[in-house]
Scaffold this active site. Structure first.
Site, PDB file in Angstrom:
ATOM      1  N   GLU A 167       0.807  -1.227   0.000  1.00  0.00           N
ATOM      2  CA  GLU A 167       0.000   0.000   0.000  1.00  0.00           C
ATOM      3  C   GLU A 167       0.845   1.285   0.000  1.00  0.00           C
ATOM      4  O   GLU A 167       0.352   2.375   0.240  1.00  0.00           O
ATOM      5  CB  GLU A 167      -0.962   0.011   1.196  1.00  0.00           C
ATOM      6  CG  GLU A 167      -2.373  -0.411   0.896  1.00  0.00           C
ATOM      7  CD  GLU A 167      -2.567  -1.858   0.458  1.00  0.00           C
ATOM      8  OE1 GLU A 167      -1.653  -2.693   0.612  1.00  0.00           O
ATOM      9  OE2 GLU A 167      -3.637  -2.139  -0.084  1.00  0.00           O
ATOM     10  N   ARG A 217       2.265  -8.742   4.360  1.00  0.00           N
ATOM     11  CA  ARG A 217       1.387  -8.167   3.324  1.00  0.00           C
ATOM     12  C   ARG A 217       2.289  -7.634   2.225  1.00  0.00           C
ATOM     13  O   ARG A 217       2.971  -6.612   2.384  1.00  0.00           O
ATOM     14  CB  ARG A 217       0.542  -7.057   3.955  1.00  0.00           C
ATOM     15  CG  ARG A 217      -0.437  -6.411   3.010  1.00  0.00           C
ATOM     16  CD  ARG A 217      -1.841  -6.949   3.204  1.00  0.00           C
ATOM     17  NE  ARG A 217      -2.767  -6.280   2.306  1.00  0.00           N
ATOM     18  CZ  ARG A 217      -3.665  -5.396   2.706  1.00  0.00           C
ATOM     19  NH1 ARG A 217      -3.785  -5.098   3.979  1.00  0.00           N
ATOM     20  NH2 ARG A 217      -4.479  -4.828   1.842  1.00  0.00           N
ATOM     21  N   GLN A 342     -18.225   5.249   2.455  1.00  0.00           N
ATOM     22  CA  GLN A 342     -18.727   6.473   3.064  1.00  0.00           C
ATOM     23  C   GLN A 342     -18.572   6.552   4.582  1.00  0.00           C
ATOM     24  O   GLN A 342     -18.308   7.621   5.099  1.00  0.00           O
ATOM     25  CB  GLN A 342     -20.191   6.690   2.669  1.00  0.00           C
ATOM     26  CG  GLN A 342     -20.323   7.343   1.307  1.00  0.00           C
ATOM     27  CD  GLN A 342     -21.763   7.465   0.865  1.00  0.00           C
ATOM     28  OE1 GLN A 342     -22.220   6.754  -0.015  1.00  0.00           O
ATOM     29  NE2 GLN A 342     -22.495   8.350   1.490  1.00  0.00           N
TER      30      GLN A 342
HETATM   31  P1  NAP Z   1     -26.034  17.870  -2.629  1.00  0.00           P
HETATM   32  O1  NAP Z   1     -24.862  16.999  -2.541  1.00  0.00           O
HETATM   33  O2  NAP Z   1     -26.396  18.764  -1.518  1.00  0.00           O
HETATM   34  O3  NAP Z   1     -25.846  18.745  -3.965  1.00  0.00           O
HETATM   35  C1  NAP Z   1     -26.763  19.674  -4.400  1.00  0.00           C
HETATM   36  C2  NAP Z   1     -26.181  20.465  -5.558  1.00  0.00           C
HETATM   37  O4  NAP Z   1     -27.137  21.390  -5.992  1.00  0.00           O
HETATM   38  C3  NAP Z   1     -24.945  21.234  -5.205  1.00  0.00           C
HETATM   39  O5  NAP Z   1     -24.010  21.043  -6.248  1.00  0.00           O
HETATM   40  C4  NAP Z   1     -25.404  22.688  -5.124  1.00  0.00           C
HETATM   41  O6  NAP Z   1     -24.308  23.422  -5.649  1.00  0.00           O
HETATM   42  C5  NAP Z   1     -26.634  22.723  -6.014  1.00  0.00           C
HETATM   43  N1  NAP Z   1     -27.695  23.577  -5.509  1.00  0.00           N
HETATM   44  C6  NAP Z   1     -28.180  23.655  -4.250  1.00  0.00           C
HETATM   45  N2  NAP Z   1     -29.187  24.533  -4.174  1.00  0.00           N
HETATM   46  C7  NAP Z   1     -29.354  25.021  -5.424  1.00  0.00           C
HETATM   47  C8  NAP Z   1     -30.232  25.981  -5.989  1.00  0.00           C
HETATM   48  N3  NAP Z   1     -31.159  26.603  -5.265  1.00  0.00           N
HETATM   49  N4  NAP Z   1     -30.112  26.257  -7.300  1.00  0.00           N
HETATM   50  C9  NAP Z   1     -29.181  25.645  -8.056  1.00  0.00           C
HETATM   51  N5  NAP Z   1     -28.326  24.745  -7.574  1.00  0.00           N
HETATM   52  C10 NAP Z   1     -28.407  24.417  -6.271  1.00  0.00           C
HETATM   53  O7  NAP Z   1     -27.339  17.031  -2.926  1.00  0.00           O
HETATM   54  P2  NAP Z   1     -27.558  15.793  -3.873  1.00  0.00           P
HETATM   55  O8  NAP Z   1     -26.644  15.779  -5.016  1.00  0.00           O
HETATM   56  O9  NAP Z   1     -29.010  15.808  -4.136  1.00  0.00           O
HETATM   57  O10 NAP Z   1     -27.224  14.575  -2.955  1.00  0.00           O
HETATM   58  C11 NAP Z   1     -27.999  14.318  -1.788  1.00  0.00           C
HETATM   59  C12 NAP Z   1     -27.202  13.539  -0.793  1.00  0.00           C
HETATM   60  O11 NAP Z   1     -26.960  12.226  -1.239  1.00  0.00           O
HETATM   61  C13 NAP Z   1     -25.866  14.189  -0.537  1.00  0.00           C
HETATM   62  O12 NAP Z   1     -25.585  14.186   0.826  1.00  0.00           O
HETATM   63  C14 NAP Z   1     -24.927  13.320  -1.273  1.00  0.00           C
HETATM   64  O13 NAP Z   1     -23.659  13.292  -0.658  1.00  0.00           O
HETATM   65  C15 NAP Z   1     -25.596  11.957  -1.207  1.00  0.00           C
HETATM   66  N6  NAP Z   1     -25.181  11.193  -2.359  1.00  0.00           N
HETATM   67  C16 NAP Z   1     -23.938  10.688  -2.349  1.00  0.00           C
HETATM   68  C17 NAP Z   1     -23.493  10.026  -3.419  1.00  0.00           C
HETATM   69  C18 NAP Z   1     -22.118   9.450  -3.409  1.00  0.00           C
HETATM   70  O14 NAP Z   1     -21.632   9.022  -4.400  1.00  0.00           O
HETATM   71  N7  NAP Z   1     -21.409   9.419  -2.325  1.00  0.00           N
HETATM   72  C19 NAP Z   1     -24.274   9.851  -4.528  1.00  0.00           C
HETATM   73  C20 NAP Z   1     -25.550  10.376  -4.529  1.00  0.00           C
HETATM   74  C21 NAP Z   1     -25.986  11.068  -3.431  1.00  0.00           C
HETATM   75  P3  NAP Z   1     -24.266  25.022  -5.746  1.00  0.00           P
HETATM   76  O15 NAP Z   1     -25.008  25.502  -4.558  1.00  0.00           O
HETATM   77  O16 NAP Z   1     -22.821  25.362  -5.767  1.00  0.00           O
HETATM   78  O17 NAP Z   1     -24.908  25.335  -7.038  1.00  0.00           O
HETATM   79 FE1  SF4 Z   2     -17.680   0.780   4.228  1.00  0.00          FE
HETATM   80 FE2  SF4 Z   2     -20.044  -0.122   5.006  1.00  0.00          FE
HETATM   81 FE3  SF4 Z   2     -19.820   1.180   2.688  1.00  0.00          FE
HETATM   82 FE4  SF4 Z   2     -18.854  -1.309   3.025  1.00  0.00          FE
HETATM   83  S1  SF4 Z   2     -20.991  -0.673   3.072  1.00  0.00           S
HETATM   84  S2  SF4 Z   2     -17.807   0.389   2.068  1.00  0.00           S
HETATM   85  S3  SF4 Z   2     -18.121  -1.190   5.120  1.00  0.00           S
HETATM   86  S4  SF4 Z   2     -19.457   2.028   4.724  1.00  0.00           S
END
Ligand code: NAP
Ligand code: SF4
Length: 674
Positions: A167, A217, A342
């Site tokens: 790693e 490892r 996450q």
């Molecule tokens: P988010 O992460 O809060 O993103 C919302 C986006 O919309 C931001 O880019 C924001 O950027 C924009 N925005 C906010 N208010 C706005 C407005 N009034 N007008 C125009 N643009 C606006 O929300 P999300 O994408 O819906 O995701 C929801 C949750 O699910 C989040 O916590 C996210 O982390 C999670 N999620 C995670 C993953 C992952 O891969 N880890 C995948 C899907 C969802 P600006 O304000 O800069 O424009």
């Molecule tokens: Fe980590 Fe749980 Fe996501 Fe697996 S499911 S990657 S253990 S947070």
């Protein structure tokens, strides 16, 4: 009963000791080592996994001295006093027929602190701290520290140690030219560069005796320029065997590699071919690892002769009972790790205690306790998304009588969209798990049913998990026919045109961009396509598997623009360990990412915005709104009037920056108390 997993559950004889099965719970930094009551919490965490049937556990990395710290004041083992604290852990595990080894990890130049050291003074590209080359005498004292640490591990009751040689940590830094430019006896040609690990192993073996497990490892595929060639890796493996190592574990990639190795888009068991190449080169058992998350995959690896043993780390956060469930031929009851990182790695890299998105109990065993209820309640859960499902199954598991009401025709909520994103197919497993749990704990599921507040008085408790509604930004022309929401896109309600602008670049904006830019089948289901896309040479003619290779991510046929108002990096809020993969992939597919925009209007021409005082028009077919969420909580007050025991959870409670991790955590904690 005939086992579905005969190879996985077969004992492994190491001569002086044996392991009850071929399952290793691999090393994983949880952060428990560094918190108050850490050893008690660690003991409970490991005990649950030992009770769950795993054959061998390797702890998170423990440094042999302060210079090897991962971060300031992270765990090290340098005294008998600390070793005695570890006995809480070893005693807890040894209540069961499980062995436990302590991992010794010296971070070298990856140490996130000013005292870090390496083979040469070459700064790591992923740390802000410079590094200092170890002097010859400091090398000797570092080896002494590894030996002292092993002896202390034995004193603490461990069955052995795992020497972390992969790693990209210190030992790996000595092994390869990339980081070892010394011209003394510890540098220069390969034979000199591998003296450091061999000397460590030789000296440890001398001190701990024969009946103590030493796992090494070994970085079998460095995935960085200037890493080891295959012949060099084989040479080192043979030398390690001669020097007294009992088991070789496979290391894949350095932390600074720009190739995903464990994220969810990596196909399952994508790297077991590397261990397979080593089979037969040495006569000691080999462990394979990376993105193995079901007993079926693990069994196949072993029956295909890819390894002697299988390591899984994150799957044991997701389900401590993984092995017991496999043993009782009930693999469908396993809560599958979805590889999202996450709550585990993203937490660890932020210095927070790890947990698991699908199992918030992980590393919180002393905090969240699921006792059988003494007073059975009749509970209605409204909404079958992640929060509702977790609440319903947890409360029912505790003995409550639970009804789950969902207005659509299926459970899953937002997970039903996530599972459609190429590379996120693992979400199907979470839905399968909840289906099995709903049935097992006899939750009364009512689909296609609208819950009305008047129904609230029929139950002792009402749990509203009604989720979110997508935010509709106030932009002139937002109701134009070109405008659609991400739900319309992911539920296939619209045929999206060949040019698209996405408003919002959060997790969902990135997901939609991935969905719209993808061609053909997901590479997550094909190892060879994945390796080709990322430029990994499976014939291993290329040094470190990648030298001279280039990624060949296919370009998108659509014109896609991903927009945000903030001035920073687009996608800066994505997960720490996975955000770079999403940004890299989309950039390589020619998705245009634009920050610092002010939306002005939407009309027949497309999307109008200003950026740096210039007016821009994106002449696109569709504008997809991915602008975050608002809580869908409209019935809360009226339910509360009918039933005072009304609670609101998940996105319905708090939509801003909500994700499944927070929703499930809140639901399980609440259901643990009802
Ligand atoms: P988010 O992460 O809060 O993103 C919302 C986006 O919309 C931001 O880019 C924001 O950027 C924009 N925005 C906010 N208010 C706005 C407005 N009034 N007008 C125009 N643009 C606006 O929300 P999300 O994408 O819906 O995701 C929801 C949750 O699910 C989040 O916590 C996210 O982390 C999670 N999620 C995670 C993953 C992952 O891969 N880890 C995948 C899907 C969802 P600006 O304000 O800069 O424009
Ligand atoms: Fe980590 Fe749980 Fe996501 Fe697996 S499911 S990657 S253990 S947070």
């Amino acid at each position: 009963m005939n086992s579905k997993f005969p190879n996985l559950l077969k004992p492994l004889d190491l001569g002086f000791t044996s392991l009850r099965n071929r399952v290793l719970m691999g090393s994983m930094h949880t952060g428990l080592e560094e918190v108050k009551n850490g050893y008690t919490r660690m003991a409970a965490y490991f005990e649950a996994r030992a009770k769950g049937g795993v054959g061998l556990i390797v702890t998170g990395g423990i440094s042999p001295n302060f210079r090897g710290w991962v971060a300031p004041f992270s765990s090290k083992l340098t005294s008998k006093r600390t070793a005695r604290k570890h006995r809480l852990v070893t005693n807890a595990v040894h209540k069961y027929d499980t062995k436990i080894c302590m991992q010794i990890l010296h971070s070298g130049r990856y140490g996130y602190h000013p005292f870090n050291v390496s083979a040469s003074s070459i700064k790591s590209p992923i740390s802000k701290f410079k590094t200092k080359a170890l002097s010859e005498s400091a090398i000797q004292s570092t080896i002494n520290d590894f030996v002292r640490c092993s002896k202390l591990a034995k004193y603490a009751g461990y069955d052995g140690v795992e020497i972390m040689g992969s790693e990209g940590y210190l030992i790996n830094q000595f092994i390869v030219k990339r980081t070892n430019r010394r011209n003394d006896k510890w540098g220069g040609d390969y034979i000199n560069r591998i003296k450091f690990p061999l000397e460590i192993v030789k000296r440890i073996r001398l001190e701990v005796g024969k009946e103590f497990i030493i796992i090494f490892r070994l970085s079998m595929l460095d995935l960085v320029e200037g890493g080891s060639s295959w012949d060099e890796v084989v040479h080192l493996a043979k030398e390690l065997e001669k020097t007294g190592v009992n088991i070789i574990n496979t290391g894949i990639g350095w932390h600074e590699s720009r190739i995903p190795t464990i994220a969810t888009m990596v196909p399952r068991a994508a790297f077991s071919w590397v261990t397979k190449r080593m089979m037969g080169e040495v006569n000691i058992p080999l462990i394979t690892t990376n993105r193995i998350n079901t007993p079926e995959i693990a069994e196949k690896i072993l029956s295909d002769g890819h390894a002697d043993m299988v390591s899984m780390a994150r799957p044991f956060l997701a389900d401590p009972e993984f092995v017991n469930k496999a043993m009782s031929n009930k693999p469908e009851e396993i809560n599958t790790c979805i590889g999202c990182n996450q709550a585990c790695l993203d937490h660890a890299f932020k210095g927070k205690v790890a947990s698991c998105l699908v199992n918030p109990l992980a590393c919180h065993e002393t905090e969240i306790i699921l006792n059988n209820t003494l007073k059975i309640k009749s509970i209605v859960v409204v909404g079958g998304g992640p929060a509702g499902l977790s609440y319903a199954t947890t409360a029912a598991q505790r003995g409550h009588k639970v009804t789950l009401i969902e207005k659509s025709n299926s459970i899953g909520g937002q997970f039903n969209m996530a599972k459609k994103i190429p590379g996120k197919e693992e979400f199907y497993e979470t839905l399968r798990y909840y289906q099995v749990m709903l049935k097992k704990y006899k939750v009364d599921v009512k689909l296609n049913t609208l819950f009305e507040p008047v129904m609230a008085d029929k139950y002792d408790n009402v749990i509203l998990a009604t989720g979110i509604i997508p935010r509709k930004p106030k932009i002139k022309g937002i109701d134009h026919p070109k405008v659609v929401s991400y739900i319309d896109v992911l539920k296939n309600k619209v045929n999206v045109g060949s040019s698209v602008a996405l408003i919002g670049a959060g997790g969902i904006g990135f997901d939609v961009a991935e969905y719209l830019s993808h061609k053909g089948e997901s590479t997550s289901i094909s190892t060879s396509s994945f390796m080709k896309e990322w430029g990994v040479d499976m014939s291993f003619l290329a040094r470190a598997g990648i030298e001279g290779m280039k990624p060949s991510l296919s370009k998108t046929d659509r014109k896609i623009y991903l927009l945000q108002r903030k001035n920073g990096k687009v996608g800066a809020g994505l997960g720490k360990t996975t955000g770079w993969i999403h940004r890299f992939t989309l950039r390589n597919k020619d998705v245009k990412m634009i920050n610092n925009v002010t939306y002005t209007k939407i009309d027949d021409k497309g999307l109008h915005f200003t950026r740096n005082q210039k007016e821009v028009i994106l002449e696109v077919d569709h504008i997809v709104i991915c602008a975050g969420q608002l809580s869908n909580n409209s019935i809360f007050e009226s339910c509360k009037l009918v039933n005072l025991n009304t609670e609101i959870i998940g996105g319905a409670f708090h939509a801003s920056e909500l994700d499944a991790k927070k929703a499930i955590d809140q639901a399980v904690r609440s259901a643990a108390k009802v």
